[in-house]
Design an enzyme around this catalytic site. Structure first.
Site, PDB file in Angstrom:
ATOM      1  N   HIS A 130      -2.619  -1.153  -3.379  1.00 40.60           N
ATOM      2  CA  HIS A 130      -3.798  -0.300  -3.221  1.00 40.60           C
ATOM      3  C   HIS A 130      -3.657   0.926  -4.119  1.00 40.60           C
ATOM      4  O   HIS A 130      -2.754   1.733  -3.932  1.00 40.60           O
ATOM      5  CB  HIS A 130      -3.942   0.163  -1.769  1.00 40.60           C
ATOM      6  CG  HIS A 130      -4.204  -0.963  -0.813  1.00 40.60           C
ATOM      7  ND1 HIS A 130      -3.952  -0.859   0.538  1.00 40.60           N
ATOM      8  CD2 HIS A 130      -4.708  -2.206  -1.005  1.00 40.60           C
ATOM      9  CE1 HIS A 130      -4.290  -1.998   1.127  1.00 40.60           C
ATOM     10  NE2 HIS A 130      -4.744  -2.834   0.205  1.00 40.60           N
ATOM     11  N   SER A 188       0.865  -1.192   0.000  1.00 39.93           N
ATOM     12  CA  SER A 188       0.000   0.000   0.000  1.00 39.93           C
ATOM     13  C   SER A 188       0.899   1.239   0.000  1.00 39.93           C
ATOM     14  O   SER A 188       1.736   1.369  -0.888  1.00 39.93           O
ATOM     15  CB  SER A 188      -0.956  -0.042   1.199  1.00 39.93           C
ATOM     16  OG  SER A 188      -1.881   1.022   1.125  1.00 39.93           O
ATOM     17  N   ASP A 246      -4.413  -4.982   5.922  1.00 44.88           N
ATOM     18  CA  ASP A 246      -4.768  -5.797   4.759  1.00 44.88           C
ATOM     19  C   ASP A 246      -3.604  -6.733   4.413  1.00 44.88           C
ATOM     20  O   ASP A 246      -2.463  -6.293   4.309  1.00 44.88           O
ATOM     21  CB  ASP A 246      -5.105  -4.893   3.564  1.00 44.88           C
ATOM     22  CG  ASP A 246      -5.705  -5.663   2.401  1.00 44.88           C
ATOM     23  OD1 ASP A 246      -6.340  -6.706   2.657  1.00 44.88           O
ATOM     24  OD2 ASP A 246      -5.551  -5.223   1.254  1.00 44.88           O
TER      25      ASP A 246
END
Length: 349
Positions: free
Chosen positions: A190, A164, A286
């Protein structure tokens, strides 16, 4: 606790006003000043010493990229870019991340005020993340040395990567040295739609292996990396003896789509001990549960260490959950993941 001090640079008076409203609506941050261009911003940075800068990409007098390059050289500080969603905008934004920006937000194409205010929580979260980010880990990375080609591996072998905040540059650093004999790589970073294709195209020019935005139903081939498209989940599936990619619009997982957990859980199920899992820099949790599932299925799992992470959120969560076999510096990730996949090393817990 002192508030996060933000300075916003944008040639649009409306955008400066909206950003001020958004920042000041959160109790843990304040807009200390705004500037219509980088030249005014330079003086305001000296005067107010902000914690985070939000910077428009395209401006008169000096564009955002030129300013960012000078800023990172002379006075490094956390920067969140504010970008348009155009094709050119996505390329410029990726260049900004390469130069040292921590993250970016995209301007809505219609209804700027309503659109930006709807992004209020996301903007605040990115500002908070930027304020905590490690600038030392985000200095521009040198081009890594190309790794020697190893033996051709079974097409059953593959590597799954999740990232991310700070991930675009970390992924570049991991993929660039890989030889053509590398196994297939599935990558979830992401990113909003409109950026993943530019990201994949940019990597494809820089890497020996082929890099592309993943498409639903395509066969997974060694020597290729597949990037999950923005706002779509990517999973590994099977079609007879071959792996294939499944792209879908399922609900967000851990508030993300694409989600690293969705990818990792599918790899645990379909590839098991034939996979290596890698979790890189990023905010949040995540990928932690999915990495544990991969490890329990017999995969070898790696996490990027804190010293080389821009944000040590996702790796920390994966380590704490017990899903990580080994913690390594970013400079060692490529070498280690290839060593483990070539050795067929796997561990069951």
């Amino acid at each position: 606790m002192s508030k996060i001090r933000v300075l916003s640079v944008d040639d649009s008076a409306l955008m400066r006003q909206i950003m001020t409203e958004i920042i000041n609506s959160h109790s843990d941050m304040e807009m200390v000043a705004t500037a219509p261009d980088p030249l005014v911003a330079r003086d305001l940075i000296k005067k107010f010493n902000p914690d985070v800068l939000t910077l428009d990409v395209e401006m008169p007098r000096m564009d955002g990229l030129d300013f960012l390059e000078k800023l990172m050289r002379l006075r490094p500080m956390p920067v969140v870019m504010v970008s348009s969603l155009t094709g050119k905008g996505s390329e410029v934004t990726l260049r900004a991340l390469e130069l040292g920006a921590i993250d970016f937000v995209t301007k809505p194409q219609l209804g700027i005020r309503e659109g930006m205010l709807a992004y209020s929580e996301m903007i605040a979260e990115k500002v908070r993340t930027a304020a905590k980010a490690s600038l030392a880990a985000h200095k521009p990375l040198s081009v890594p040395t190309t790794l020697k080609a190893g033996p051709l591996l079974s097409s059953e072998k593959l590597i799954a990567i999740g990232a991310s905040t700070g991930g675009t540059e970390a992924i570049r650093h991991v993929l660039q040295p890989l030889p053509l004999s590398s196994p297939a790589l599935l990558i979830t970073q992401h990113m909003p739609p409109g950026f993943t294709r530019s990201f994949a195209d940019r990597l494809n020019k820089l890497c020996q292996i082929g890099v592309k935005e993943a498409e639903d139903g395509e066969r997974v081939l060694p020597g290729h990396a597949y990037i999950a498209p923005g706002d779509r989940h990517m999973e590994l599936a099977r079609s007879g003896a071959n792996y294939q990619i499944k792209i879908h619009d399922g609900p967000a997982v851990n508030r993300h789509r694409p989600s690293v957990d969705v990818l990792f859980h599918s790899v645990a199920k379909q590839a098991g001990r034939n996979a290596v899992g890698v979790i890189l820099t990023g905010m949040g949790n995540d990928g932690a549960a999915g990495m544990l599932a991969m490890r329990q299925a017999g995969a070898w799992t790696l996490a990027q260490n804190e010293a080389s992470c821009v944000v040590f959120g996702m790796p920390r969560e994966a380590i704490n959950m017990g899903g990580v076999c080994e913690v390594v510096d970013l400079s060692q990730v490529s070498q280690q993941m290839l060593a483990k996949i070539s050795a067929g090393q796997a561990i069951r817990i």
